[in-house]
Write a protein that holds these residues in place. Structure first.
Motif, PDB file in Angstrom:
ATOM      1  N   HIS A 161       4.552  -0.094  -0.107  1.00  0.00           N
ATOM      2  CA  HIS A 161       5.391  -0.924   1.065  1.00  0.00           C
ATOM      3  C   HIS A 161       4.436  -1.885   1.855  1.00  0.00           C
ATOM      4  O   HIS A 161       3.249  -1.493   1.608  1.00  0.00           O
ATOM      5  N   ASP A 197       1.152   5.128   1.719  1.00  0.00           N
ATOM      6  CA  ASP A 197       0.341   5.954   3.091  1.00  0.00           C
ATOM      7  C   ASP A 197       0.111   7.310   2.348  1.00  0.00           C
ATOM      8  O   ASP A 197       0.872   8.112   1.952  1.00  0.00           O
ATOM      9  N   HIS A 213       0.838  -1.150   0.000  1.00  0.00           N
ATOM     10  CA  HIS A 213      -0.163  -0.024   0.208  1.00  0.00           C
ATOM     11  C   HIS A 213       0.947   1.196   0.077  1.00  0.00           C
ATOM     12  O   HIS A 213       2.111   1.150   0.362  1.00  0.00           O
ATOM     13  N   ARG A 222       3.545   9.756  11.728  1.00  0.00           N
ATOM     14  CA  ARG A 222       3.188  10.626  10.442  1.00  0.00           C
ATOM     15  C   ARG A 222       2.932  12.058  10.889  1.00  0.00           C
ATOM     16  O   ARG A 222       2.516  12.229  11.944  1.00  0.00           O
TER      17      ARG A 222
HETATM   18 MN   LIG Z   1       2.344   2.047   5.414  1.00  0.00          MN
END
Ligand SMILES: [Mn+2]
Ligand SMILES: O=C(O)CCC(=O)C(=O)O
Length: 217
Positions: free
Chosen positions: A190, A136, A134, A213
Protein backbone atom coordinates in the motif's frame (compact mmCIF):
# COMPACT_ATOMS: atom_id res chain seq x y z
CA UNK A 1 -18.82 20.58 -10.70
CA UNK A 2 -18.91 18.05 -7.88
CA UNK A 3 -22.02 19.76 -6.51
CA UNK A 4 -23.77 19.25 -9.84
CA UNK A 5 -22.96 15.55 -9.75
CA UNK A 6 -24.07 15.15 -6.13
CA UNK A 7 -27.63 14.12 -6.93
CA UNK A 8 -26.58 11.86 -9.81
CA UNK A 9 -23.90 9.68 -8.24
CA UNK A 10 -24.94 6.72 -6.09
CA UNK A 11 -24.36 7.45 -2.38
CA UNK A 12 -21.02 6.26 -1.02
CA UNK A 13 -21.38 3.33 1.37
CA UNK A 14 -20.49 4.11 4.98
CA UNK A 15 -18.57 0.86 5.13
CA UNK A 16 -16.94 -0.81 2.20
CA UNK A 17 -15.10 -4.11 2.06
CA UNK A 18 -11.99 -3.37 0.02
CA UNK A 19 -10.38 -6.79 0.32
CA UNK A 20 -10.50 -10.04 2.26
CA UNK A 21 -10.13 -8.78 5.84
CA UNK A 22 -9.92 -5.12 4.77
CA UNK A 23 -12.53 -2.38 5.25
CA UNK A 24 -12.89 1.31 4.54
CA UNK A 25 -15.02 3.02 7.22
CA UNK A 26 -16.11 6.40 5.87
CA UNK A 27 -16.13 9.17 8.48
CA UNK A 28 -15.51 6.82 11.39
CA UNK A 29 -13.06 9.28 13.01
CA UNK A 30 -15.38 12.31 12.78
CA UNK A 31 -16.89 11.88 16.28
CA UNK A 32 -13.33 12.04 17.67
CA UNK A 33 -12.18 15.00 15.56
CA UNK A 34 -11.85 17.67 18.26
CA UNK A 35 -10.18 15.36 20.80
CA UNK A 36 -7.78 13.98 18.19
CA UNK A 37 -6.55 17.45 17.22
CA UNK A 38 -5.93 18.50 20.84
CA UNK A 39 -4.07 15.23 21.51
CA UNK A 40 -2.06 15.61 18.32
CA UNK A 41 -0.79 19.02 19.47
CA UNK A 42 0.38 17.53 22.76
CA UNK A 43 2.21 14.73 20.97
CA UNK A 44 4.01 16.99 18.51
CA UNK A 45 5.01 19.44 21.24
CA UNK A 46 6.89 16.66 23.01
CA UNK A 47 8.06 14.68 19.96
CA UNK A 48 8.04 17.04 16.95
CA UNK A 49 7.56 15.92 13.35
CA UNK A 50 10.81 15.11 11.56
CA UNK A 51 11.82 13.82 8.14
CA UNK A 52 13.47 10.45 8.71
CA UNK A 53 16.09 8.94 6.46
CA UNK A 54 15.69 5.53 4.80
CA UNK A 55 18.39 2.86 5.11
CA UNK A 56 19.32 3.78 1.53
CA UNK A 57 19.97 7.38 2.58
CA UNK A 58 16.86 9.08 1.17
CA UNK A 59 15.03 11.76 3.20
CA UNK A 60 11.34 10.83 3.39
CA UNK A 61 8.92 13.44 2.03
CA UNK A 62 6.42 12.51 4.75
CA UNK A 63 7.29 13.93 8.19
CA UNK A 64 6.72 11.55 11.10
CA UNK A 65 6.42 11.20 14.84
CA UNK A 66 4.93 8.54 17.12
CA UNK A 67 3.05 7.92 20.33
CA UNK A 68 2.64 4.77 22.38
CA UNK A 69 4.99 2.25 23.96
CA UNK A 70 6.89 1.83 20.70
CA UNK A 71 7.56 4.18 17.80
CA UNK A 72 8.48 3.26 14.23
CA UNK A 73 11.79 4.75 13.13
CA UNK A 74 14.04 4.52 10.12
CA UNK A 75 17.67 5.61 9.80
CA UNK A 76 20.81 4.45 7.99
CA UNK A 77 20.86 1.27 10.11
CA UNK A 78 17.36 0.11 9.09
CA UNK A 79 13.71 0.12 10.16
CA UNK A 80 12.72 -0.71 13.73
CA UNK A 81 10.39 -0.02 16.63
CA UNK A 82 12.03 1.87 19.48
CA UNK A 83 10.67 2.83 22.92
CA UNK A 84 12.79 5.99 22.81
CA UNK A 85 12.42 8.93 20.43
CA UNK A 86 15.94 9.25 18.99
CA UNK A 87 15.48 13.03 18.55
CA UNK A 88 14.59 13.79 22.18
CA UNK A 89 16.16 10.83 23.98
CA UNK A 90 12.83 10.44 25.83
CA UNK A 91 10.08 7.83 25.61
CA UNK A 92 7.46 8.63 22.95
CA UNK A 93 4.36 10.44 24.27
CA UNK A 94 1.73 8.13 25.75
CA UNK A 95 -1.05 7.00 23.45
CA UNK A 96 -3.98 9.34 24.21
CA UNK A 97 -7.25 7.70 25.28
CA UNK A 98 -9.15 9.13 22.29
CA UNK A 99 -6.57 7.54 19.90
CA UNK A 100 -6.95 4.16 21.62
CA UNK A 101 -10.72 4.38 21.71
CA UNK A 102 -10.98 5.21 18.00
CA UNK A 103 -8.52 2.49 16.95
CA UNK A 104 -10.19 -0.21 19.05
CA UNK A 105 -13.69 0.79 17.92
CA UNK A 106 -12.74 0.87 14.22
CA UNK A 107 -10.86 -2.44 14.40
CA UNK A 108 -13.85 -4.02 16.10
CA UNK A 109 -16.21 -2.72 13.38
CA UNK A 110 -13.94 -4.28 10.79
CA UNK A 111 -13.95 -7.67 12.54
CA UNK A 112 -10.92 -7.41 14.84
CA UNK A 113 -12.43 -7.02 18.35
CA UNK A 114 -9.20 -8.08 20.15
CA UNK A 115 -7.01 -5.35 18.63
CA UNK A 116 -5.08 -3.32 21.25
CA UNK A 117 -2.47 -1.07 19.59
CA UNK A 118 0.78 -0.24 21.36
CA UNK A 119 2.18 2.02 18.63
CA UNK A 120 0.81 4.90 16.59
CA UNK A 121 2.89 6.32 13.76
CA UNK A 122 1.77 9.87 12.95
CA UNK A 123 2.42 10.90 9.35
CA UNK A 124 2.28 14.49 8.09
CA UNK A 125 1.89 15.01 4.33
CA UNK A 126 2.26 18.42 2.76
CA UNK A 127 1.48 18.98 -0.94
CA UNK A 128 4.03 17.02 -2.97
CA UNK A 129 4.66 14.41 -0.25
CA UNK A 130 4.00 10.75 -1.06
CA UNK A 131 4.56 7.32 0.40
CA UNK A 132 5.72 4.68 -2.03
CA UNK A 133 4.30 1.17 -2.09
CA UNK A 134 5.42 -0.88 0.92
CA UNK A 135 4.30 -3.57 3.33
CA UNK A 136 3.98 -2.95 7.08
CA UNK A 137 6.19 -5.78 8.29
CA UNK A 138 8.27 -4.57 11.24
CA UNK A 139 5.63 -5.70 13.74
CA UNK A 140 6.10 -8.81 15.86
CA UNK A 141 2.91 -10.65 14.92
CA UNK A 142 0.95 -10.16 11.68
CA UNK A 143 -2.18 -11.63 13.33
CA UNK A 144 -3.00 -8.05 14.35
CA UNK A 145 -4.50 -5.63 11.81
CA UNK A 146 -3.41 -2.13 10.84
CA UNK A 147 -5.81 0.76 11.55
CA UNK A 148 -5.18 3.90 9.52
CA UNK A 149 -6.96 7.23 10.15
CA UNK A 150 -7.02 10.11 7.65
CA UNK A 151 -7.35 13.76 8.71
CA UNK A 152 -7.08 16.98 6.74
CA UNK A 153 -6.48 17.18 2.99
CA UNK A 154 -7.82 14.34 0.83
CA UNK A 155 -5.41 11.75 -0.54
CA UNK A 156 -5.37 8.79 -2.89
CA UNK A 157 -4.64 5.52 -1.08
CA UNK A 158 -2.99 2.86 -3.22
CA UNK A 159 -3.99 -0.65 -2.20
CA UNK A 160 -2.09 -3.40 -3.96
CA UNK A 161 -1.66 -7.12 -3.46
CA UNK A 162 0.74 -9.43 -1.66
CA UNK A 163 3.50 -8.96 -4.22
CA UNK A 164 4.88 -5.61 -5.36
CA UNK A 165 3.84 -6.05 -8.98
CA UNK A 166 0.17 -6.84 -8.26
CA UNK A 167 -2.48 -4.44 -9.59
CA UNK A 168 -3.23 -1.46 -7.36
CA UNK A 169 -6.71 -0.15 -6.54
CA UNK A 170 -7.01 3.57 -5.73
CA UNK A 171 -9.31 4.88 -3.00
CA UNK A 172 -10.00 8.53 -2.24
CA UNK A 173 -9.48 9.04 1.50
CA UNK A 174 -10.96 12.11 3.13
CA UNK A 175 -10.95 13.76 6.53
CA UNK A 176 -12.33 11.26 9.05
CA UNK A 177 -12.02 8.09 6.97
CA UNK A 178 -10.52 4.96 8.53
CA UNK A 179 -9.02 1.98 6.70
CA UNK A 180 -8.47 -1.32 8.49
CA UNK A 181 -6.54 -4.21 6.93
CA UNK A 182 -5.67 -7.53 8.53
CA UNK A 183 -6.04 -11.29 8.13
CA UNK A 184 -5.33 -12.30 4.51
CA UNK A 185 -4.81 -8.61 3.61
CA UNK A 186 -2.36 -7.82 6.42
CA UNK A 187 0.73 -7.85 4.20
CA UNK A 188 -0.76 -6.18 1.16
CA UNK A 189 1.38 -3.50 -0.45
CA UNK A 190 0.00 0.00 0.00
CA UNK A 191 1.04 3.61 -0.35
CA UNK A 192 -0.18 7.16 -0.85
CA UNK A 193 -0.04 9.11 -4.15
CA UNK A 194 1.54 12.56 -4.20
CA UNK A 195 -0.60 14.92 -2.12
CA UNK A 196 -2.28 17.63 -4.17
CA UNK A 197 -2.35 21.32 -3.24
CA UNK A 198 -5.34 22.35 -1.15
CA UNK A 199 -6.50 23.87 2.09
CA UNK A 200 -8.46 21.98 4.70
CA UNK A 201 -10.67 24.04 7.00
CA UNK A 202 -9.15 22.56 10.18
CA UNK A 203 -5.71 21.35 9.16
CA UNK A 204 -4.69 23.81 6.46
CA UNK A 205 -2.17 22.59 3.88
CA UNK A 206 -1.70 19.21 5.48
CA UNK A 207 -2.89 15.67 5.66
CA UNK A 208 -2.32 13.83 8.91
CA UNK A 209 -2.47 10.05 9.01
CA UNK A 210 -2.50 8.00 12.21
CA UNK A 211 -1.36 4.42 11.70
CA UNK A 212 -2.10 2.16 14.66
CA UNK A 213 -0.23 -1.09 15.10
CA UNK A 214 0.32 -3.80 17.67
CA UNK A 215 4.09 -3.76 17.24
CA UNK A 216 5.50 -5.55 20.27
CA UNK A 217 5.06 -9.13 21.48
MN1 LIG B 1 2.10 1.33 5.73
O1 LIG C 1 -0.83 7.72 5.09
C1 LIG C 1 -1.42 6.65 4.87
O2 LIG C 1 -2.61 6.60 4.56
C2 LIG C 1 -0.67 5.34 4.97
C3 LIG C 1 0.50 5.37 5.90
C4 LIG C 1 1.28 4.09 5.92
O3 LIG C 1 1.08 3.21 5.14
C5 LIG C 1 2.31 3.89 6.94
O4 LIG C 1 2.57 4.78 7.76
O5 LIG C 1 2.91 2.79 6.97
Amino acid sequence: MLDLLDGLLPPEPAQETIGDGAMLLRGAALPYEAALLVALDRITTRSPFRHMVTPGGFRMSVAMTNCGAAGWVTDRTGYRYDAIDPETGLPWPLMPDCFLDLAITAASQAGYPAFRPDACLVNRYEPGARLSLHQDRNEHDFAHPIVSVSLGLPATFLFGGLTRGDPVTRFALRHGDVVVWGGPSRLRYHGVAELKEGTHELLGHRRINLTFRKALA
